[in-house]
Design an enzyme around this catalytic site. Structure first.
Site, short mmCIF file in Angstrom:
data_model
loop_
_atom_site.label_atom_id
_atom_site.label_comp_id
_atom_site.label_asym_id
_atom_site.label_seq_id
_atom_site.Cartn_x
_atom_site.Cartn_y
_atom_site.Cartn_z
N HIS A 134 0.86 -1.19 0.00
CA HIS A 134 0.00 0.00 0.00
C HIS A 134 0.89 1.24 0.00
CE1 HIS A 134 -3.57 -2.45 1.71
NE2 HIS A 134 -3.67 -2.31 0.42
N ARG B 85 0.84 4.54 0.41
CA ARG B 85 0.95 5.63 1.38
C ARG B 85 1.52 5.19 2.72
NH1 ARG B 85 -5.57 6.43 1.73
NH2 ARG B 85 -6.12 4.46 2.74
N ARG C 40 -2.96 4.82 -2.43
CA ARG C 40 -2.88 3.49 -1.82
C ARG C 40 -2.64 2.37 -2.84
NH1 ARG C 40 -5.74 0.24 2.37
NH2 ARG C 40 -6.81 -1.51 1.39
N ASN D 42 -3.46 -5.58 -2.40
CA ASN D 42 -3.75 -6.48 -1.28
C ASN D 42 -5.21 -6.94 -1.25
OD1 ASN D 42 -2.58 -7.95 0.86
ND2 ASN D 42 -3.49 -6.54 2.38
N ARG D 43 -5.87 -6.79 -2.39
CA ARG D 43 -7.18 -7.42 -2.63
C ARG D 43 -7.15 -8.21 -3.94
NH1 ARG D 43 -7.02 -5.47 1.60
NH2 ARG D 43 -8.54 -4.16 2.72
N SER E 298 0.59 -0.38 7.60
CA SER E 298 0.31 0.55 8.69
C SER E 298 -1.08 1.12 8.42
CB SER E 298 1.36 1.68 8.74
OG SER E 298 1.17 2.60 7.68
N TYR E 299 -1.78 1.63 9.43
CA TYR E 299 -1.37 1.70 10.81
C TYR E 299 -2.41 0.98 11.66
CZ TYR E 299 -5.05 5.25 10.82
OH TYR E 299 -6.26 5.89 10.68
N TYR F 40 -10.96 -6.70 10.32
CA TYR F 40 -12.09 -6.66 9.40
C TYR F 40 -11.98 -7.79 8.39
CZ TYR F 40 -8.63 -3.77 6.79
OH TYR F 40 -7.52 -3.28 6.20
N GLU G 41 0.51 -4.57 11.25
CA GLU G 41 0.10 -3.17 11.09
C GLU G 41 0.94 -2.36 12.06
OE1 GLU G 41 -2.20 -1.78 9.06
OE2 GLU G 41 -3.40 -3.48 8.36
ZN LIG Z 1 -1.96 -1.57 4.12
#
Ligand SMILES: [Zn+2]
Length: 416
Positions: free
Chosen positions: A179, A181, A237, A254-255, A308-309, A359, A382
């Site tokens: 990701h 950012r 992202r 990451n999906r 993160s985070y 989640y 994270e």
């Molecule tokens: Zn991430």
């Protein structure tokens, strides 16, 4: 000399690009109290382009939402209609970005060392690649491999630290900054690479861990997104894939992995921050990680994805609330890591399966490495913080963050 030219070019390109101005943008925090409210937030994320910074699966855990000056009233009203009050958690993202840039510039001005880069500061993609190349050419422990190229043609580089490449040792593997950012993740991985390479032969614990394992890092798993987050949009992202027939750019890498692909906690909308792409492994960046992990899967003892985070150490499953059969073993491993992190500076951490602690997220690296590559010790960490700075952790917090994380990883590696 070459490195200095590259640094200059990177800074120059930074100066001429037009950047998204986050003045007046806020991050609001809500704490859902019921299952229905949790469900509402999940649906809101996957059905809109609203930028959720973190989201909770459980009632009574915070969810942070980035709002623009234009969208604030609309989102606040939708939350209220679903029984949720909010607090303004970060009042002005633009101010935080200025602070962050100042902290980076200050460290750059003070840096005078014989190392290729200051591993205690944030760096551009080009600087990190130059650092890895320098390390590979000067340190016999280190080699690099280009695992693939990004959508825009940048190299996805894996650095290996090995005291005996012919020994085929078990592997401790890390992907960082998938990701864009989440800058602290690349910074932490670079700091750990530096710590391992300088500690080998002098630090007994590091020497033992390098003699026991090969250490492999992909410090910037999403090069295009990372570059874009420096030059154009600090809050970027996803990758930079063109989505056919849509105005919005980017797939959430990451999906984009096969486990639970396209399910809950991901979106088929191109403008969503969790857009999963047209098919599993559709993106060259995901393919590169997949190829690396598949080539080594029989030897990978541990695979960690750095994010993160939130300060969490998370296991599979992400795409469902069910628990893996090895969950008791995973809990022991995570506990060893988290205990060592907390013991360092007292930074609070939680651990458990993603689907029960944080989640539901479908198509993640961690589930893929566990479910399809058979790596039991596959985790997402994270890193700091818990939302005070969010993704814009000041450069002065790189060393404490990396130090506690490395202590956690050492304890965890010794426990598994
Ligand atoms: Zn991430």
């Amino acid at each position: 000399m070459k490195i200095h030219v590259q640094i200059f070019c990177a800074l120059f390109s930074l100066a001429i690009a037009t950047k998204v101005d986050y003045s007046g943008h806020m991050v609001i925090r809500v704490v859902p109290q019921t299952e229905e409210q949790v469900k509402f937030l999940s649906t809101l994320e996957s059905s809109s382009s609203i930028d959720f910074w973190t989201r909770s699966v459980a009632a009574n855990r915070f969810t942070d939402i980035h709002v623009t000056p234009e969208s604030y009233n609309r989102i606040a009203r939708a939350l209220l209609e679903n029984g949720m009050n909010h607090k303004i958690h970060i009042a002005n993202l633009g101010e935080l970005e200025k602070e962050e840039q100042q902290s980076i510039a200050l460290r750059r001005a003070l840096f005078s060392n014989n190392k290729a880069i200051d591993v205690e500061n944030y760096h551009t993609y080009e600087e990190i690649m130059a650092y890895l190349a320098d390390l590979a050419s000067t340190n016999p422990l280190v080699s690099t491999l280009v695992a693939g190229t990004s959508v825009e043609g940048r190299e996805i580089v894996q650095a290996t630290i090995s005291s005996d490449r012919s020994a085929n040792k078990p592997i401790a593997w890390f992907d960082c900054n998938i990701h864009a950012r989440e800058w602290i993740t690349a910074a932490t991985c670079v700091w750990i690479i530096d710590t391992i390479t300088t500690g080998y032969g002098t630090d007994a614990e590091i020497t033992a861990l390098v003699d026991q394992y090969d250490w492999k890092f992909v410090p910037v798993a999403n090069p295009d997104g990372y570059v874009y987050s420096w030059t154009n949009d600090r809050m970027w992202r996803k990758n930079r894939a063109i989505n056919i027939g849509a105005s919005c750019v980017g797939v959430d890498l990451n999906r984009n992995f096969p486990s639970g692909f396209g399910g809950e906690g991901s979106s088929n909308l191109a403008c969503s921050e969790t857009h999963h792409g047209v098919s599993a492994l559709s993106e060259p960046e995901s393919q590169a990680l997949q190829a690396l992990i598949a080539a080594d899967s029989a030897r990978v003892k541990s695979a960690i994805s750095m994010h993160s985070y939130s300060q969490l150490w998370l296991s599979s499953y992400s795409y469902k609330t069910a628990l893996p059969v090895e969950y008791p073993e995973m809990l022991n491993a995570m506990k060893a890591g988290v205990d060592a992190i907390v013991a360092t500076y007292g930074t609070p951490y939680e651990y458990g399966s993603t689907g029960t602690v944080l989640y539901i997220a479908s198509g993640t690296t961690t589930d893929h490495y566990y479910e399809n590559e058979g790596i039991v010790h596959s985790y997402t960490i994270e890193l700091r913080d818990q939302g005070r700075y969010g993704f814009q952790l000041p450069a002065s917090l790189i060393v404490p963050t990396a130090t506690e994380t490395w202590n956690g990883i050492k304890a965890y590696m010794n426990a598994i």
